[in-house]
Design an enzyme around this catalytic site. Structure first.
Site, short mmCIF file in Angstrom:
data_model
loop_
_atom_site.label_atom_id
_atom_site.label_comp_id
_atom_site.label_asym_id
_atom_site.label_seq_id
_atom_site.Cartn_x
_atom_site.Cartn_y
_atom_site.Cartn_z
N ARG A 97 27.66 76.92 34.65
CA ARG A 97 28.32 76.80 33.56
C ARG A 97 27.32 77.02 32.19
O ARG A 97 27.76 77.55 31.52
CB ARG A 97 29.16 75.70 33.41
CG ARG A 97 30.04 75.49 32.16
CD ARG A 97 30.91 74.46 31.93
NE ARG A 97 31.61 74.53 30.71
CZ ARG A 97 32.81 73.57 30.69
NH1 ARG A 97 33.16 72.76 31.30
NH2 ARG A 97 33.41 73.75 29.08
N ASN A 151 38.72 76.62 38.13
CA ASN A 151 39.05 77.88 37.14
C ASN A 151 38.13 79.01 37.56
O ASN A 151 36.75 78.56 38.46
CB ASN A 151 38.52 77.43 35.72
CG ASN A 151 39.59 76.60 34.98
OD1 ASN A 151 40.66 77.30 35.28
ND2 ASN A 151 39.35 75.89 34.07
N CYS A 173 47.06 74.69 35.73
CA CYS A 173 46.34 74.61 34.53
C CYS A 173 47.06 73.44 33.61
O CYS A 173 48.32 73.39 33.73
CB CYS A 173 46.23 75.84 33.83
SG CYS A 173 45.14 75.79 32.13
N HIS A 203 45.11 80.84 30.52
CA HIS A 203 44.25 80.74 29.42
C HIS A 203 44.77 81.71 28.42
O HIS A 203 43.91 82.26 27.58
CB HIS A 203 42.85 80.62 29.72
CG HIS A 203 42.26 79.13 30.15
ND1 HIS A 203 41.21 78.95 30.52
CD2 HIS A 203 43.26 78.33 30.63
CE1 HIS A 203 41.19 77.75 30.88
NE2 HIS A 203 42.25 77.24 31.02
N TYR A 256 43.15 78.41 23.84
CA TYR A 256 42.23 79.49 24.20
C TYR A 256 42.33 80.83 23.32
O TYR A 256 41.35 81.74 23.19
CB TYR A 256 42.20 79.71 25.65
CG TYR A 256 41.63 78.77 26.25
CD1 TYR A 256 40.57 78.75 26.74
CD2 TYR A 256 42.41 77.55 26.88
CE1 TYR A 256 39.57 77.71 27.56
CE2 TYR A 256 41.65 76.71 27.61
CZ TYR A 256 40.43 76.61 28.03
OH TYR A 256 40.05 75.49 28.66
#
Length: 437
Positions: A97, A151, A173, A203, A256
């Site tokens: 990440r 995700n 989510c 998102h 987002y």
């Protein structure tokens, strides 16, 4: 599903989120009789799995419930005859990440876990593993439901629907729940009094209408969002919305959307944060270290409040609620990722969408939405094109498909920038991308 009790398998069982999942099963035990909870992880996550497994056992012992917790590195052993399988893992851990967040910044592009180049690469690493799990489920527990909150949840759901025969999948989510909780707080009402008509993609979901006890309050909520920081989640910088923009939009954006409507500001915030305190992955790594120190305390037998700082508050509780509604055929409304089937007429029927659904023993039945408002339709369709191409690239390992996906993402400014970022990230993540090697 046997009357003797349910077998639930959690892949990524060593996750810091697992105690919230266990808490959810404890709270619902009368309606959701879990007999076995299998926590599964890989060799590299063995230590965390043991810590989380021990805490889970202490929580269940305190509750005085007959739930047996198993920890294992053998996924197939765990999956045999499961009723529900939840997935909450990260291929490449937080180190991957961090690369997703750092590399794009070098090219003047936002680096984020599920949006832009970072989202593309998380999908490329994750989708092959999920499809492997689905293949094992078809063999070992063909009647089980897959509840995915790994995700990027929308793209993972899209991949399972398009590239497997397995259809008992629902993506989840915490963003819609977080928005609903924030609206309730701002209006001074109970969350159960608030209903939001959510529709869009993971998102990339919008609240089309807000109701409080049946009365529409959308305009009031938009005014509040324009005067305060608005609904957000822990891992997104809270930047105030432009009030006149919200008034023109007329619907509720999710946190987002700041990446798309406030791109330059968000990039600067991320770049500055990366210099001063590290990218979000590095912040989370420290939070995780502190959480696992707490989890190791043999006196701890409840979910610690600090878990909410992790950025995934309500995730696991949402999963328990979803499982409960399927098992008990409740027919209540929840916002999940599932096959569109005509609910949002602006998107193909076979697409995975995030929208309000009635949850029954048959799964998620989308509530019809019709056309999305023209103000958001194009952006949602563009992101869906990005998602479909990303999924295809993840499955085939085709470089050119990945490049086109990267280029059409709104956060990437040009084909040359896309190629530069793609090439560097493919090299950085090569150990987790065998399909491209």
């Amino acid at each position: 599903m046997g009357k003797a009790g349910l077998k639930i398998v959690t892949i990524g069982g060593g996750s810091s989120y697992t105690p919230e999942l266990v808490e959810g099963f404890i709270k619902r035990f009368e309606e959701l009789p879990v007999k076995e909870l299998w926590l599964v992880d890989i060799e590299e996550g063995k230590e965390k799995l043991q810590i989380v497994g021990d805490l889970s056992k202490r929580m269940i012992e305190k509750a005085g419930l007959p739930i047996k917790v198993h920890t294992t590195l053998d996924r197939k052993e765990a999956l045999k005859d499961a009723d529900f399988v939840t997935t909450q893992f990260r291929v490449g851990f937080l180190e991957a990440r961090a690369l997703d967040e750092k590399i794009p910044l070098k090219y003047g592009v936002i680096g984020q876990e599920t949006n832009g180049p970072g989202g593309l690469f998380k999908a490329l690493r994750t989708i092959p593993v999920v499809l492997e799990i689905v293949g094992e489920m078809e063999e070992l527990c063909p009647n089980a439901w897959l509840i995915n909150f790994t995700n990027p949840a929308g793209m993972v759901t899209e991949a399972v629907l398009r590239h497997s025969r397995f259809k008992k999948v629902i993506g989840l989510c915490n963003v819609p729940i977080g928005i609903t909780m924030r609206i309730a707080k701002e209006l001074g009402v109970e969350p159960s009094d608030v209903h939001v008509d959510f529709a869009g993609l993971n998102h990339m979901v919008f609240g089309l209408h807000v109701y409080v006890k049946g009365e529409e309050r959308t305009k009031e909520v938009l005014e509040l969002m324009g005067t305060e920081e608005g609904a957000t989640v822990k891992n997104i910088q809270e930047l105030a919305w432009e009030p006149d923009f919200l008034k023109g939009l007329g619907i509720i954006p999710c946190p987002y959307h700041r990446y798309y409507y406030q791109t330059s500001k968000m990039y600067e915030e991320e770049r500055e944060a990366s210099i001063n305190k590290g990218v979000r992955a590095e912040v989370v790594k420290e939070l995780e270290r502190e959480l696992f120190q707490k989890y190791q305390d043999v006196r701890l037998d409840t979910k610690p409040k600090e878990l909410e700082s992790r950025g995934g508050a309500y995730y696991s509780d949402a999963a328990c609620r979803l499982i409960d509604s399927i098992y008990n055929d409740r027919g209540d409304i929840q916002t999940v990722n599932t096959r569109n089937d005509g609910a949002i007429s602006s998107l193909p029927d076979e697409s995975a969408v995030e929208t309000n659904c009635r949850i029954t023993k048959e799964g998620a039945i989308p509530v019809p939405v019709g056309e999305l408002p023209i103000s958001i339709r194009g952006l949602v369709q563009q992101i869906k094109s990005f998602e479909v191409l990303t999924v295809d690239a993840a499955v085939t390992g085709d470089y050119h498909t990945a490049l086109v996906a990267m280029t059409i993402n709104p956060l990437v400014p040009s084909d040359t920038a896309a190629k530069d970022i793609l090439d560097e990230m493919l090299e950085a993540h090569r150990d987790y991308l065998p399909q491209f090697n």
